[in-house]
Scaffold this active site. Structure first.
Site, PDB file in Angstrom:
ATOM      1  N   LYS A   9       0.821  -1.203   0.000  1.00 45.06           N
ATOM      2  CA  LYS A   9       0.000   0.000   0.000  1.00 45.06           C
ATOM      3  C   LYS A   9       0.864   1.266   0.000  1.00 45.06           C
ATOM      4  O   LYS A   9       2.089   1.190   0.208  1.00 45.06           O
ATOM      5  CB  LYS A   9      -0.938  -0.048   1.212  1.00 45.06           C
ATOM      6  CG  LYS A   9      -1.967  -1.193   1.151  1.00 45.06           C
ATOM      7  CD  LYS A   9      -2.917  -1.158   2.345  1.00 45.06           C
ATOM      8  CE  LYS A   9      -3.967  -2.261   2.257  1.00 45.06           C
ATOM      9  NZ  LYS A   9      -4.958  -2.187   3.377  1.00 45.06           N
ATOM     10  N   TYR A  49     -12.401  -2.837  -3.781  1.00 44.79           N
ATOM     11  CA  TYR A  49     -12.969  -2.867  -2.420  1.00 44.79           C
ATOM     12  C   TYR A  49     -14.500  -2.821  -2.456  1.00 44.79           C
ATOM     13  O   TYR A  49     -15.104  -2.309  -1.510  1.00 44.79           O
ATOM     14  CB  TYR A  49     -12.402  -1.710  -1.597  1.00 44.79           C
ATOM     15  CG  TYR A  49     -10.996  -1.961  -1.071  1.00 44.79           C
ATOM     16  CD1 TYR A  49     -10.707  -3.069  -0.259  1.00 44.79           C
ATOM     17  CD2 TYR A  49      -9.952  -1.087  -1.366  1.00 44.79           C
ATOM     18  CE1 TYR A  49      -9.421  -3.303   0.231  1.00 44.79           C
ATOM     19  CE2 TYR A  49      -8.664  -1.311  -0.872  1.00 44.79           C
ATOM     20  CZ  TYR A  49      -8.409  -2.422  -0.073  1.00 44.79           C
ATOM     21  OH  TYR A  49      -7.136  -2.641   0.417  1.00 44.79           O
ATOM     22  N   ASN A 112      -2.106   0.075   6.976  1.00 44.17           N
ATOM     23  CA  ASN A 112      -1.589  -1.218   7.461  1.00 44.17           C
ATOM     24  C   ASN A 112      -0.752  -1.960   6.414  1.00 44.17           C
ATOM     25  O   ASN A 112      -0.664  -3.182   6.427  1.00 44.17           O
ATOM     26  CB  ASN A 112      -2.751  -2.077   7.963  1.00 44.17           C
ATOM     27  CG  ASN A 112      -3.761  -2.345   6.873  1.00 44.17           C
ATOM     28  OD1 ASN A 112      -3.597  -1.882   5.745  1.00 44.17           O
ATOM     29  ND2 ASN A 112      -4.789  -3.104   7.185  1.00 44.17           N
ATOM     30  N   HIS A 115      -2.104  -5.417   1.338  1.00 43.13           N
ATOM     31  CA  HIS A 115      -3.349  -6.146   1.048  1.00 43.13           C
ATOM     32  C   HIS A 115      -2.997  -7.526   0.516  1.00 43.13           C
ATOM     33  O   HIS A 115      -2.033  -7.677  -0.230  1.00 43.13           O
ATOM     34  CB  HIS A 115      -4.171  -5.412  -0.026  1.00 43.13           C
ATOM     35  CG  HIS A 115      -5.250  -6.279  -0.615  1.00 43.13           C
ATOM     36  ND1 HIS A 115      -6.493  -6.418  -0.032  1.00 43.13           N
ATOM     37  CD2 HIS A 115      -5.262  -7.105  -1.700  1.00 43.13           C
ATOM     38  CE1 HIS A 115      -7.208  -7.288  -0.732  1.00 43.13           C
ATOM     39  NE2 HIS A 115      -6.483  -7.708  -1.756  1.00 43.13           N
ATOM     40  N   GLU A 126      -9.249 -10.400  -8.173  1.00 41.86           N
ATOM     41  CA  GLU A 126      -8.337  -9.275  -7.955  1.00 41.86           C
ATOM     42  C   GLU A 126      -7.152  -9.313  -8.926  1.00 41.86           C
ATOM     43  O   GLU A 126      -6.713  -8.274  -9.419  1.00 41.86           O
ATOM     44  CB  GLU A 126      -7.855  -9.276  -6.503  1.00 41.86           C
ATOM     45  CG  GLU A 126      -9.000  -8.987  -5.530  1.00 41.86           C
ATOM     46  CD  GLU A 126      -8.639  -9.184  -4.064  1.00 41.86           C
ATOM     47  OE1 GLU A 126      -7.472  -9.542  -3.767  1.00 41.86           O
ATOM     48  OE2 GLU A 126      -9.525  -8.985  -3.208  1.00 41.86           O
TER      49      GLU A 126
END
Ligand code: IDP
Ligand code: MG
Length: 156
Positions: A9, A49, A112, A115, A126
């Site tokens: 990320k 998402y 965080n 993913h 994905e």
């Protein structure tokens, strides 16, 4: 063999943690078969998402994921999806166990770092969102027969 979609990320890229995190997957014995530095569009973030649409953190999540480049990886191996999720640790950096990526490199709950697809169905969907045909290249590794026990004819 499974292939999973991993995204380093914006916080991981900005903090210079790409190499550290990729090393963990490679050292584990998983194979990097696709890699792309890109800035995610709002539309792609929304599709990625879609299951989180309507949740309180959704707008912040899309804003975060589109704020700066990410590194998108296709990671391959036996049980690669579950192994990667375990290596990532719990969703919140504040809760993730030491020894996991989120547990070792971050303290934030929303920033965080990483993913990873959570099921074979999610991985297929994905990977299709982020990689075009031919961009994932599951090449033969010379070291494969030392990463897996192949003496029975299939990887163990
Ligand atoms: P996961 O990334 O561990 O699969 P999900 O529940 O699928 O976790 O949530 C997707 C992402 O949304 C998380 O990685 C995190 O960045 C963000 N997120 C999830 N829940 C919260 C929350 O309660 N507050 C802020 N951000 C959240
Ligand atoms: Mg998830």
């Amino acid at each position: 063999m499974e292939t999973t979609l991993i995204i380093l990320k914006p916080d991981a890229v900005q903090r210079g943690l790409m190499g550290e995190i990729i090393s963990r997957f490679e050292t584990k014995g998983l194979q990097i078969v696709g890699a792309k530095l890109m800035t995610i569009s709002k539309d792609l973030a929304a599709r990625h998402y879609e299951s989180h649409q309507g949740k309180p953190f959704y707008d912040g999540l899309v804003g975060f994921m589109t704020s700066s480049p990410v590194l998108v990886l296709a990671v391959r191996g036996m049980d690669a999806i579950a192994i990667s999720r375990k290596m990532m640790g719990a969703t919140f950096g504040s809760k993730a166990e030491p020894g996991t990526i989120r547990g070792d490199y971050g303290v934030s709950n929303s920033f965080n770092l990483i993913h990873g697809s959570d099921s074979p169905e999610a991985a297929e969907r994905e990977l299709g969102l982020f990689f075009a045909d031919g961009e994932v290249q599951p090449f033969n590794r010379a070291v494969e027969c030392w990463v897996y026990d192949m003496t029975g004819g299939s990887p163990e």
